[in-house]
Design a protein around this motif. Structure first.
Motif, PDB file in Angstrom:
ATOM      1  N   ILE A 251       0.874  -1.174   0.000  1.00  0.00           N
ATOM      2  CA  ILE A 251       0.000   0.000   0.000  1.00  0.00           C
ATOM      3  C   ILE A 251       0.905   1.217   0.000  1.00  0.00           C
ATOM      4  CG2 ILE A 251      -1.664   1.366   1.320  1.00  0.00           C
ATOM      5  CD1 ILE A 251      -2.721  -1.292   2.453  1.00  0.00           C
ATOM      6  N   PHE A 252       0.692   2.104  -0.969  1.00  0.00           N
ATOM      7  CA  PHE A 252       1.410   3.378  -1.011  1.00  0.00           C
ATOM      8  C   PHE A 252       0.382   4.476  -0.799  1.00  0.00           C
ATOM      9  CE2 PHE A 252       3.302   7.119  -2.902  1.00  0.00           C
ATOM     10  CZ  PHE A 252       4.578   7.083  -2.349  1.00  0.00           C
ATOM     11  N   ALA A 253       0.421   5.093   0.375  1.00  0.00           N
ATOM     12  CA  ALA A 253      -0.533   6.136   0.728  1.00  0.00           C
ATOM     13  C   ALA A 253       0.049   7.504   0.394  1.00  0.00           C
ATOM     14  CB  ALA A 253      -0.868   6.051   2.216  1.00  0.00           C
ATOM     15  N   GLY A 254      -0.795   8.445   0.033  1.00  0.00           N
ATOM     16  CA  GLY A 254      -0.344   9.759  -0.395  1.00  0.00           C
ATOM     17  C   GLY A 254       0.289  10.588   0.708  1.00  0.00           C
ATOM     18  N   THR A 255      -0.062  10.333   1.951  1.00  0.00           N
ATOM     19  CA  THR A 255       0.502  11.083   3.064  1.00  0.00           C
ATOM     20  C   THR A 255       0.827  10.114   4.196  1.00  0.00           C
ATOM     21  OG1 THR A 255      -1.601  11.462   4.218  1.00  0.00           O
ATOM     22  CG2 THR A 255      -0.964  13.087   2.516  1.00  0.00           C
ATOM     23  N   PRO A 256       1.711  10.512   5.101  1.00  0.00           N
ATOM     24  CA  PRO A 256       1.987   9.642   6.254  1.00  0.00           C
ATOM     25  C   PRO A 256       0.748   9.438   7.119  1.00  0.00           C
ATOM     26  CG  PRO A 256       3.592  11.436   6.143  1.00  0.00           C
ATOM     27  CD  PRO A 256       2.572  11.690   5.079  1.00  0.00           C
ATOM     28  N   GLU A 257      -0.117  10.455   7.179  1.00  0.00           N
ATOM     29  CA  GLU A 257      -1.335  10.328   7.977  1.00  0.00           C
ATOM     30  C   GLU A 257      -2.256   9.244   7.402  1.00  0.00           C
ATOM     31  OE1 GLU A 257       0.517  14.258   8.549  1.00  0.00           O
ATOM     32  OE2 GLU A 257      -0.153  13.248   6.734  1.00  0.00           O
ATOM     33  N   PHE A 258      -2.437   9.237   6.085  1.00  0.00           N
ATOM     34  CA  PHE A 258      -3.240   8.185   5.452  1.00  0.00           C
ATOM     35  C   PHE A 258      -2.589   6.819   5.650  1.00  0.00           C
ATOM     36  CE2 PHE A 258      -5.151  11.307   2.187  1.00  0.00           C
ATOM     37  CZ  PHE A 258      -6.238  11.545   3.013  1.00  0.00           C
ATOM     38  N   ALA A 259      -1.271   6.774   5.545  1.00  0.00           N
ATOM     39  CA  ALA A 259      -0.563   5.504   5.746  1.00  0.00           C
ATOM     40  C   ALA A 259      -0.785   5.000   7.169  1.00  0.00           C
ATOM     41  CB  ALA A 259       0.924   5.680   5.454  1.00  0.00           C
ATOM     42  N   ALA A 260      -0.760   5.893   8.155  1.00  0.00           N
ATOM     43  CA  ALA A 260      -0.985   5.494   9.547  1.00  0.00           C
ATOM     44  C   ALA A 260      -2.398   4.959   9.748  1.00  0.00           C
ATOM     45  CB  ALA A 260      -0.712   6.673  10.475  1.00  0.00           C
ATOM     46  N   VAL A 261      -3.385   5.570   9.084  1.00  0.00           N
ATOM     47  CA  VAL A 261      -4.772   5.083   9.166  1.00  0.00           C
ATOM     48  C   VAL A 261      -4.865   3.681   8.562  1.00  0.00           C
ATOM     49  CG1 VAL A 261      -7.111   5.448   8.279  1.00  0.00           C
ATOM     50  CG2 VAL A 261      -5.814   7.368   9.228  1.00  0.00           C
ATOM     51  N   HIS A 262      -4.244   3.479   7.408  1.00  0.00           N
ATOM     52  CA  HIS A 262      -4.239   2.153   6.778  1.00  0.00           C
ATOM     53  C   HIS A 262      -3.520   1.144   7.667  1.00  0.00           C
ATOM     54  CE1 HIS A 262      -6.036   3.386   3.039  1.00  0.00           C
ATOM     55  NE2 HIS A 262      -5.091   4.289   2.823  1.00  0.00           N
ATOM     56  N   LEU A 263      -2.412   1.554   8.250  1.00  0.00           N
ATOM     57  CA  LEU A 263      -1.654   0.678   9.136  1.00  0.00           C
ATOM     58  C   LEU A 263      -2.516   0.213  10.301  1.00  0.00           C
ATOM     59  CD1 LEU A 263       1.024  -0.605  10.075  1.00  0.00           C
ATOM     60  CD2 LEU A 263       1.602   1.601  11.109  1.00  0.00           C
ATOM     61  N   LYS A 264      -3.221   1.135  10.940  1.00  0.00           N
ATOM     62  CA  LYS A 264      -4.090   0.773  12.063  1.00  0.00           C
ATOM     63  C   LYS A 264      -5.196  -0.175  11.617  1.00  0.00           C
ATOM     64  CE  LYS A 264      -6.994   2.672  15.757  1.00  0.00           C
ATOM     65  NZ  LYS A 264      -7.683   1.434  15.880  1.00  0.00           N
TER      66      LYS A 264
END
Length: 98
Positions: free
Chosen positions: A6-19
């Protein structure tokens, strides 16, 4: 099983996906690697720590303001132009090699 990324556009989106992945019992990075764009300090505080691409945001803003100023104050400027600033891959624990 194929490796999922998963490549998220922002670190915040990546953190949401991670959770969401961890809440669903999906192992990161064993089953899915996840990465954000535009490295921020908070990436060091997720578990696992979040891999990102560092983009020089301050320099991009300075360059944009400088170009806008030149467009307003000077007559002879050739546009469009290409400006390339260095980005850097920041590998942390949310990604692993295949």
């Amino acid at each position: 099983m194929d490796k999922r990324i998963i490549f998220a556009g922002t670190p915040e989106f990546a953190a949401v996906h991670l959770k969401a992945l961890l809440d669903a019992g999906i192992k990161v990075p064993e089953e899915v690697s996840i990465m954000g764009f535009n490295d921020v300090d908070a990436c060091n505080f997720t578990r696992p720590t979040l891999s990102t691409v560092y983009a020089p945001s301050s320099e991009m803003g300075e360059m944009g303001a400088s170009l806008l100023h030149r467009m307003i104050t000077e007559e002879d400027i050739s546009y469009p132009c290409r400006i390339q600033l260095p980005c850097q891959l920041v590998i942390r624990n949310s990604c692993r090699e295949k």
